[in-house]
Scaffold this motif. Structure first.
Motif, PDB file in Angstrom:
ATOM      1  N   LEU A  49      -7.142   9.304   0.613  1.00 28.51           N
ATOM      2  CA  LEU A  49      -6.936   8.802   1.965  1.00 28.51           C
ATOM      3  C   LEU A  49      -8.061   9.305   2.855  1.00 28.51           C
ATOM      4  CD1 LEU A  49      -3.118   9.390   2.597  1.00 28.51           C
ATOM      5  CD2 LEU A  49      -4.235   7.253   1.953  1.00 28.51           C
ATOM      6  N   ASN A  50      -8.479   8.488   3.837  1.00 26.10           N
ATOM      7  CA  ASN A  50      -9.451   8.979   4.812  1.00 26.10           C
ATOM      8  C   ASN A  50      -8.727   9.609   5.999  1.00 26.10           C
ATOM      9  OD1 ASN A  50      -8.590   6.862   6.466  1.00 26.10           O
ATOM     10  ND2 ASN A  50     -10.439   5.643   6.187  1.00 26.10           N
ATOM     11  N   GLU A  51      -9.474   9.969   7.022  1.00 23.81           N
ATOM     12  CA  GLU A  51      -8.889  10.669   8.168  1.00 23.81           C
ATOM     13  C   GLU A  51      -7.919   9.797   8.964  1.00 23.81           C
ATOM     14  OE1 GLU A  51     -12.653   8.645   9.264  1.00 23.81           O
ATOM     15  OE2 GLU A  51     -12.021  10.033   7.671  1.00 23.81           O
TER      16      GLU A  51
ATOM     17  N   MET B 254       0.825  -1.208   0.000  1.00 15.67           N
ATOM     18  CA  MET B 254       0.000   0.000   0.000  1.00 15.67           C
ATOM     19  C   MET B 254       0.862   1.263   0.000  1.00 15.67           C
ATOM     20  SD  MET B 254      -2.840  -1.693   0.198  1.00 15.67           S
ATOM     21  CE  MET B 254      -4.177  -0.621   0.658  1.00 15.67           C
ATOM     22  N   LEU B 255       0.670   2.111  -0.988  1.00 12.78           N
ATOM     23  CA  LEU B 255       1.289   3.431  -0.994  1.00 12.78           C
ATOM     24  C   LEU B 255       0.229   4.410  -0.518  1.00 12.78           C
ATOM     25  CD1 LEU B 255       3.427   5.534  -1.595  1.00 12.78           C
ATOM     26  CD2 LEU B 255       2.850   5.373  -4.021  1.00 12.78           C
ATOM     27  N   ALA B 256       0.191   4.643   0.786  1.00 18.12           N
ATOM     28  CA  ALA B 256      -0.845   5.489   1.387  1.00 18.12           C
ATOM     29  C   ALA B 256      -0.314   6.908   1.566  1.00 18.12           C
ATOM     30  CB  ALA B 256      -1.307   4.886   2.710  1.00 18.12           C
TER      31      ALA B 256
ATOM     32  N   ILE C 195      -6.377   3.994   2.566  1.00 15.78           N
ATOM     33  CA  ILE C 195      -6.738   4.235   1.174  1.00 15.78           C
ATOM     34  C   ILE C 195      -8.214   3.904   0.976  1.00 15.78           C
ATOM     35  CG2 ILE C 195      -6.314   3.540  -1.210  1.00 15.78           C
ATOM     36  CD1 ILE C 195      -3.437   2.923  -0.433  1.00 15.78           C
ATOM     37  N   VAL C 196      -8.938   4.794   0.251  1.00 17.76           N
ATOM     38  CA  VAL C 196     -10.355   4.621  -0.040  1.00 17.76           C
ATOM     39  C   VAL C 196     -10.543   4.477  -1.552  1.00 17.76           C
ATOM     40  CG1 VAL C 196     -12.655   5.666   0.133  1.00 17.76           C
ATOM     41  CG2 VAL C 196     -10.982   6.030   1.958  1.00 17.76           C
TER      42      VAL C 196
END
Length: 211
Positions: free
Chosen positions: A189-191, A132-134, A195-196
């Motif tokens: 990104l979410n809070e 994952m590249l967040a 990842i979304v």
């Protein structure tokens, strides 16, 4: 930095099952391996090669082999370990190293807590695995670390990326040659920096901790 999204029906199909929260850990691991093989096929397209003289049952010919030093595969602990088997199947003669990085919760800096790499990476093509590249912080530090060791070229293979992570990566490694291979770029990104729509915590799902 060059970003490559592998647009292939099999990649899209497997990624959809991987995202499904009802996919059990065993299937998640299997699909991760299969996806990495497909991504790894594209990611190794520019690997250095050299000619090799061989003799077939019919005649002599000049073939091709991977050039030495061979590529070095480096999974980022822990989730990157779940990608290792698929990449090694694609490049069985490559060497394997390990890099563990984590965020210091007090300073927010990325610190290296474990590494098993050659001291000198001069002339090496390093293939970094991280699902994952967040936020991008870990991958930025990993790439810098590898180039400081003398790496000639770095290729990163990730399953998913958020636009914020790609942007931070581009800024953080400015001037360094990097190829990034992805199955998809998601919305945001979410809070909580997930990842979304994403697929949740890849490490937890790989090792059954999310069930």
């Amino acid at each position: 930095m060059r970003v490559h999204v592998v647009d292939h029906p099999l990649v899209a199909h497997k990624l959809t099952i991987l995202r499904d929260k009802n996919t059990p850990s065993m299937i998640f691991r299997q699909l991760t391996e299969e996806l990495v093989m497909l991504l790894g096929y594209e990611a190794t397209r520019g690997v250095a090669v050299e000619p090799r003289e061989i003799e077939t049952p019919v005649s002599r010919m000049t073939g091709t082999q991977l050039k030495r030093p061979r590529p070095l595969i480096v999974p980022i602990l822990r989730a990157g370990l779940g990608m290792l088997e698929g990449m090694v199947k694609m490049a069985p003669s490559a060497e394997v190293g390990f890099l563990g990085m984590a965020r210091n919760e007090e300073t927010l800096d990325i610190v290296t807590y474990a590494e098993r790499l050659p001291n000198d990476l001069t002339g090496r093509h390093v293939i970094v695995l991280d699902p994952m590249l967040a936020t991008g912080g870990t991958l930025v530090e990993a790439i810098r670390f590898l180039y400081e060791r003398g790496a000639e070229r770095v290729t990163c293979v990730c399953l998913l990326a958020a636009p914020e992570g790609i942007e931070r990566l581009e800024k953080g490694i400015e001037g360094l040659e990097v190829d990034l291979y992805l199955a998809a770029i998601d919305e945001r990104l979410n809070e909580k920096s997930y990842i979304v729509p994403g697929l949740g915590d890849a490490g937890d799902r790989l090792y059954g901790l999310a069930e």
